[in-house]
Design a protein around this motif. Structure first.
Motif, PDB file in Angstrom:
ATOM      1  N   LYS A 172       7.784  18.295   1.682  1.00  0.00           N
ATOM      2  CA  LYS A 172       8.324  18.060  -0.171  1.00  0.00           C
ATOM      3  C   LYS A 172       9.576  17.390   0.424  1.00  0.00           C
ATOM      4  O   LYS A 172      10.573  18.951   0.498  1.00  0.00           O
ATOM      5  CB  LYS A 172       7.815  19.001  -0.641  1.00  0.00           C
ATOM      6  CG  LYS A 172       6.605  20.016  -0.960  1.00  0.00           C
ATOM      7  CD  LYS A 172       6.411  19.244  -2.433  1.00  0.00           C
ATOM      8  CE  LYS A 172       5.124  19.979  -2.338  1.00  0.00           C
ATOM      9  NZ  LYS A 172       4.049  18.601  -3.410  1.00  0.00           N
ATOM     10  N   PRO A 173       9.689  16.364  -0.569  1.00  0.00           N
ATOM     11  CA  PRO A 173      11.535  16.292   0.262  1.00  0.00           C
ATOM     12  C   PRO A 173      12.103  16.510  -1.378  1.00  0.00           C
ATOM     13  O   PRO A 173      11.836  16.776  -2.117  1.00  0.00           O
ATOM     14  CB  PRO A 173      11.270  13.927  -0.306  1.00  0.00           C
ATOM     15  CG  PRO A 173       9.800  14.259  -0.757  1.00  0.00           C
ATOM     16  CD  PRO A 173       8.825  15.862  -0.352  1.00  0.00           C
ATOM     17  N   GLU A 174      13.185  16.220  -1.000  1.00  0.00           N
ATOM     18  CA  GLU A 174      14.560  16.321  -1.845  1.00  0.00           C
ATOM     19  C   GLU A 174      14.182  16.090  -3.294  1.00  0.00           C
ATOM     20  O   GLU A 174      14.234  16.782  -4.707  1.00  0.00           O
ATOM     21  CB  GLU A 174      15.488  17.421  -1.490  1.00  0.00           C
ATOM     22  CG  GLU A 174      16.512  18.850  -0.892  1.00  0.00           C
ATOM     23  CD  GLU A 174      15.565  17.986   0.256  1.00  0.00           C
ATOM     24  OE1 GLU A 174      15.592  17.514   1.077  1.00  0.00           O
ATOM     25  OE2 GLU A 174      14.877  19.519   1.152  1.00  0.00           O
ATOM     26  N   ILE A 196       2.380  10.909  -4.239  1.00  0.00           N
ATOM     27  CA  ILE A 196       2.552  11.413  -3.519  1.00  0.00           C
ATOM     28  C   ILE A 196       3.626  13.048  -4.029  1.00  0.00           C
ATOM     29  O   ILE A 196       3.208  13.999  -3.924  1.00  0.00           O
ATOM     30  CB  ILE A 196       2.798  11.008  -2.439  1.00  0.00           C
ATOM     31  CG1 ILE A 196       1.952   9.867  -1.300  1.00  0.00           C
ATOM     32  CG2 ILE A 196       2.815  12.804  -1.424  1.00  0.00           C
ATOM     33  CD1 ILE A 196       0.477  11.017  -1.271  1.00  0.00           C
ATOM     34  N   THR A 197       5.045  12.962  -4.438  1.00  0.00           N
ATOM     35  CA  THR A 197       5.076  13.357  -4.854  1.00  0.00           C
ATOM     36  C   THR A 197       5.160  14.243  -6.111  1.00  0.00           C
ATOM     37  O   THR A 197       6.036  15.701  -6.128  1.00  0.00           O
ATOM     38  CB  THR A 197       6.884  13.489  -4.787  1.00  0.00           C
ATOM     39  OG1 THR A 197       7.454  12.175  -5.529  1.00  0.00           O
ATOM     40  CG2 THR A 197       7.412  12.838  -3.178  1.00  0.00           C
ATOM     41  N   ALA A 198       4.978  13.890  -7.026  1.00  0.00           N
ATOM     42  CA  ALA A 198       4.317  14.200  -7.970  1.00  0.00           C
ATOM     43  C   ALA A 198       2.726  14.964  -8.790  1.00  0.00           C
ATOM     44  O   ALA A 198       2.509  14.365  -9.396  1.00  0.00           O
ATOM     45  CB  ALA A 198       4.566  12.792  -9.307  1.00  0.00           C
ATOM     46  N   CYS A 203       5.720  13.676   5.121  1.00  0.00           N
ATOM     47  CA  CYS A 203       6.011  13.758   3.412  1.00  0.00           C
ATOM     48  C   CYS A 203       5.489  12.642   3.463  1.00  0.00           C
ATOM     49  O   CYS A 203       5.246  13.158   2.093  1.00  0.00           O
ATOM     50  CB  CYS A 203       7.783  12.677   3.783  1.00  0.00           C
ATOM     51  SG  CYS A 203       9.083  14.503   4.226  1.00  0.00           S
ATOM     52  N   ILE A 204       4.842  11.502   3.407  1.00  0.00           N
ATOM     53  CA  ILE A 204       3.916  10.619   3.392  1.00  0.00           C
ATOM     54  C   ILE A 204       2.603  11.306   2.642  1.00  0.00           C
ATOM     55  O   ILE A 204       1.873  11.158   1.783  1.00  0.00           O
ATOM     56  CB  ILE A 204       3.230   9.287   4.304  1.00  0.00           C
ATOM     57  CG1 ILE A 204       5.174   8.979   4.078  1.00  0.00           C
ATOM     58  CG2 ILE A 204       2.859   8.746   3.744  1.00  0.00           C
ATOM     59  CD1 ILE A 204       5.179   7.182   4.847  1.00  0.00           C
ATOM     60  N   ILE A 205       2.541  11.910   4.027  1.00  0.00           N
ATOM     61  CA  ILE A 205       1.012  13.159   3.604  1.00  0.00           C
ATOM     62  C   ILE A 205       1.214  14.255   3.142  1.00  0.00           C
ATOM     63  O   ILE A 205       0.086  14.901   2.657  1.00  0.00           O
ATOM     64  CB  ILE A 205       0.337  13.101   4.921  1.00  0.00           C
ATOM     65  CG1 ILE A 205      -1.108  13.824   5.399  1.00  0.00           C
ATOM     66  CG2 ILE A 205       1.025  13.994   5.340  1.00  0.00           C
ATOM     67  CD1 ILE A 205      -2.262  12.063   5.103  1.00  0.00           C
ATOM     68  N   ILE A 217       0.841  -0.803   0.046  1.00  0.00           N
ATOM     69  CA  ILE A 217       0.483  -0.103   0.125  1.00  0.00           C
ATOM     70  C   ILE A 217       0.813   1.132   0.188  1.00  0.00           C
ATOM     71  O   ILE A 217       0.564   1.950  -0.522  1.00  0.00           O
ATOM     72  CB  ILE A 217      -1.270  -0.378   1.104  1.00  0.00           C
ATOM     73  CG1 ILE A 217      -1.840   1.033   1.028  1.00  0.00           C
ATOM     74  CG2 ILE A 217      -0.472  -0.123   2.869  1.00  0.00           C
ATOM     75  CD1 ILE A 217      -3.041   1.069   2.235  1.00  0.00           C
ATOM     76  N   ILE A 218       1.676   1.254   0.602  1.00  0.00           N
ATOM     77  CA  ILE A 218       3.145   2.305   0.828  1.00  0.00           C
ATOM     78  C   ILE A 218       4.425   1.995  -0.011  1.00  0.00           C
ATOM     79  O   ILE A 218       4.801   0.706   1.311  1.00  0.00           O
ATOM     80  CB  ILE A 218       3.279   3.017   1.876  1.00  0.00           C
ATOM     81  CG1 ILE A 218       2.344   3.773   2.287  1.00  0.00           C
ATOM     82  CG2 ILE A 218       4.171   4.448   1.654  1.00  0.00           C
ATOM     83  CD1 ILE A 218       1.276   4.364   3.541  1.00  0.00           C
ATOM     84  N   VAL A 219       4.517   2.784  -1.079  1.00  0.00           N
ATOM     85  CA  VAL A 219       6.116   2.230  -1.198  1.00  0.00           C
ATOM     86  C   VAL A 219       7.167   3.220  -1.402  1.00  0.00           C
ATOM     87  O   VAL A 219       7.033   4.565  -2.066  1.00  0.00           O
ATOM     88  CB  VAL A 219       6.917   1.643  -2.882  1.00  0.00           C
ATOM     89  CG1 VAL A 219       7.681   0.639  -2.718  1.00  0.00           C
ATOM     90  CG2 VAL A 219       5.861   0.100  -2.516  1.00  0.00           C
ATOM     91  N   ILE A 220       8.285   3.746  -0.393  1.00  0.00           N
ATOM     92  CA  ILE A 220       9.453   4.758  -0.574  1.00  0.00           C
ATOM     93  C   ILE A 220      10.891   4.033  -0.825  1.00  0.00           C
ATOM     94  O   ILE A 220      10.969   3.177  -0.176  1.00  0.00           O
ATOM     95  CB  ILE A 220       9.137   5.156   0.913  1.00  0.00           C
ATOM     96  CG1 ILE A 220       8.155   5.730   1.595  1.00  0.00           C
ATOM     97  CG2 ILE A 220      10.115   6.329   0.954  1.00  0.00           C
ATOM     98  CD1 ILE A 220       7.581   5.615   3.244  1.00  0.00           C
TER      99      ILE A 220
END
Lengths: 247, 246
Positions: free
Chosen positions: A60-62, A73-75, A54-56, A9-12
């Motif tokens: 914003k991560p670098e 999430i970042t896009a 960062c997940i929510i 469900i989550i992949v970082i």
């Protein structure tokens, strides 16, 4: 084709986040399988809260990517991120209840804004049900300032659950609570997870909480996932960096 | 410059995020009640005193020049064109600007704004757009009411030393006033109200952690919005001059 709900469900992947010159997350990786409770363990200031923010999408991560249900999430645009956020619950360490609203209004607030076609009866039923789940129905018309720390945590949990999220992020859910109330919160987390089939990431350094709630424990050290395994596996480790948390 | 850019960006969001549906009508009405209705006693009292004192201060000079009969005209013009809008806006900035800055600052440091964000609700729309709209709509109304009360205070001031009927006093005031005196004065209060709302919200949203940060937000919201009122007033007088309305 593999069904979607069998995928994590989550992949970082390779997450990097820094504040000024200070690198907090330095290539962090994590996979959360559906229906599991992952506890992130780490020293104060090691970046645990930064990770879930960062997940929510609060931070914003670098670089790196965070996939939630295969959405990066970042896009995502701001509107797409808001849509994804309805599937993620976030329990703040400070509870973050709206102090100008009653408990009823706190719980209604996300419902009325996301489920716009919902009837008044349905709202009342869902709010009552959410408060019953945490045994606090009698507080429905009280203000947050009238409740104790443990009650506030349970109301915050009820609000977090009201949109029926698939994932819940807990930021130190038992910090500042007495052992009895901590145990109640831990049981509530497990009860609600079983009832709603949620997946969770729990930030904690309360070892009782870790032991009682974790399917998987991840040790966050120097911005990286240093070790990962069940509570028992890590408790038996001879690595001094891991042992210091379990001694 | 960095701060100016941030304020400009924050203001720009009002016209993008803030005006998009779905509208928070209930919260807007709630804010209009708090910002407008609950400010009325303070604005009313200060306006009354202002009108009374202005009349009492002006009277001796006009008597010296033998133009005492022009007192209602002078006070009317001064109140409607300049003193009423500016003083009301400054009182409003002190009461509402600080209240918005402290309230949103407190919500920021207790993570209540983050709680809205993580539940997929745009806090800008719920918290900022409603408050800015309420300040923009309520200040002109308060100014109109304040001007009326101020003129009544002036009428009482005139009657301390001489006897004038209320009909004659207001007839003289309204005869001296023109459309070009009233309209620009009311229009500029829309901008004053917008500035008070946006500055209060910006300072609250950018509040740093801790109770000290909340205090700084409230204080700087009043200071900056007061400065903004004078800057807008200066621009307004230039614009009305260019348009030949002075």
């Amino acid at each position: 084709m593999e069904p979607k709900n069998n995928k994590p469900i989550i992949v970082i992947k390779d997450l990097v986040k820094s504040f000024g010159d200070k690198v907090i997350l330095d290539g962090f990786n994590l996979t959360v399988e559906r229906g599991t409770n992952v506890v992130i363990l780490g020293k104060s200031g090691s970046g645990k809260s930064v990770l879930i923010k960062c997940i929510i999408g609060l931070l914003k991560p670098e670089s790196g990517s965070i996939f939630v249900n295969e959405d990066n999430i970042t896009a995502l645009s701001e509107d797409e991120l808001d849509e994804t956020r309805t599937k993620i619950g976030f329990l703040f360490q400070s509870n973050a209840l709206y102090d100008s609203m009653t408990i009823r209004e706190n719980l209604e607030f996300p419902l009325l804004r996301h489920w716009v076609d919902i009837t008044r009866e349905e709202v009342d039923r869902l709010v009552s049900e959410a408060l019953e789940n945490v045994d606090l129905l009698h507080t429905i018309d009280m203000m947050p300032s009238e409740l104790s720390g443990g009650m506030l945590k349970r109301v915050a949990l009820a609000r977090t659950m009201i949109l029926r999220p698939e994932i819940i992020l807990y930021d130190e859910p038992t910090t500042g609570l007495d052992p009895v109330t901590s145990r109640e919160i831990e049981n509530l987390i497990l009860k609600l997870q079983e009832k709603n089939h949620t997946s969770s990431i729990i930030i904690s350094h309360d070892m009782n909480c870790v032991k009682n709630t974790a399917d998987v424990v991840v040790l966050l050290l120097e911005g990286k996932s240093y070790a990962q395994g069940s509570f028992e596996e890590l408790a038996q480790s001879t690595d001094k960096n891991i042992k210091q948390f379990f001694d | 410059m960095d701060e100016t850019g941030k304020v400009a960006s924050f203001t720009g969001r009002f016209f993008s995020v803030g005006i998009q549906p779905r509208y928070e009508n209930r919260e807007l009405l709630n804010q209009c009640y708090k910002i407008g209705y609950l400010s009325f006693p303070l604005v009313g009292l200060t306006s009354f005193i202002m009108g009374l004192v202005l009349t009492m201060q002006l009277r001796p000079s006009l008597v010296d020049y033998g133009v005492e009969s022009q007192l209602p005209v002078m006070v009317g013009l001064a109140i409607v064109r300049e003193i009423g809008p500016v003083i009301t806006a400054l009182i409003f900035a002190g009461k509402i600007g600080s209240s918005i800055g402290a309230e949103l600052g407190s919500m920021k440091v207790t993570e209540q704004i983050d709680a809205m964000t993580v539940s997929g609700i745009k806090p800008y729309k719920y918290l900022v757009a409603t408050r800015v709209l309420a300040t923009t709509l309520m200040l002109p109304l308060l100014t109109i009411l304040g001007d009326g009360i101020s003129l009544f205070g002036s009428y009482l001031g005139v009657n301390i030393r001489s006897v004038t009927s209320i009909d004659l006093f207001f007839l003289q005031v309204f005869k001296s006033l023109d459309f070009s005196d009233v309209l620009p004065a009311i229009i500029k209060t829309l901008f004053f109200g917008f500035a008070v709302g946006i500055v209060g919200c910006y300072k609250g949203f950018s509040s740093s952690k801790g109770t000290q940060g909340v205090g700084v937000s409230a204080n700087s919201a009043v200071v900056l919005s007061s400065v903004m009122i004078f800057v807008i007033d200066l621009l307004a007088v230039q614009i009305t001059e260019l348009m030949g309305l002075n």
